[in-house]
Motif scaffolding. Structure first.
Motif, PDB file in Angstrom:
ATOM      1  N   TYR A   5       0.830  -1.196   0.000  1.00 23.51           N
ATOM      2  CA  TYR A   5       0.000   0.000   0.000  1.00 23.51           C
ATOM      3  C   TYR A   5       0.867   1.250   0.000  1.00 23.51           C
ATOM      4  N   LEU A  50      -4.802   6.397  -1.836  1.00 26.60           N
ATOM      5  CA  LEU A  50      -4.311   5.072  -1.507  1.00 26.60           C
ATOM      6  C   LEU A  50      -4.026   4.359  -2.815  1.00 26.60           C
ATOM      7  N   ASN A  51      -2.763   3.990  -3.009  1.00 19.59           N
ATOM      8  CA  ASN A  51      -2.321   3.353  -4.256  1.00 19.59           C
ATOM      9  C   ASN A  51      -2.763   4.159  -5.474  1.00 19.59           C
TER      10      ASN A  51
END
Length: 92
Positions: free
Chosen positions: A8, A63-64
């Protein structure tokens, strides 16, 4: 579409004013960082992050690479949000 599997990458950007961010990566020690408006910080994890912010409305997070929903309202203190979380899916 961004992958929501490990590893992540969490990126937090200050959007309003100076904000304090506390993070624990993969259950490790909690660290504090101060971000000025426009500054960003990126962390990488295999398991996830425990995030606290002194102004939830004053930050944007991805996130990502996928934007997360707004973390809260202006001046709202956010404590111990686990990311990734089914309560906070990426937008779009």
């Amino acid at each position: 579409e961004a992958s929501l599997t490990p590893p992540y990458e969490l990126r937090v950007t200050a959007t309003a004013r100076q904000v304090w961010v506390w993070v624990s990566v993969d259950g490790g020690p909690r660290r504090a960082i101060s971000l000025e408006r426009g500054e960003s910080v990126t962390w990488n994890a295999q398991e996830g992050f425990l995030l606290s912010v002194d102004d939830a409305g004053g930050v944007a997070a991805t996130l990502n690479g996928a934007p997360l929903p707004r973390l809260g309202s202006n001046s709202q203190v956010l404590r111990n949000l686990y990311i990734p979380s089914p309560e906070l899916p990426p937008v779009g």
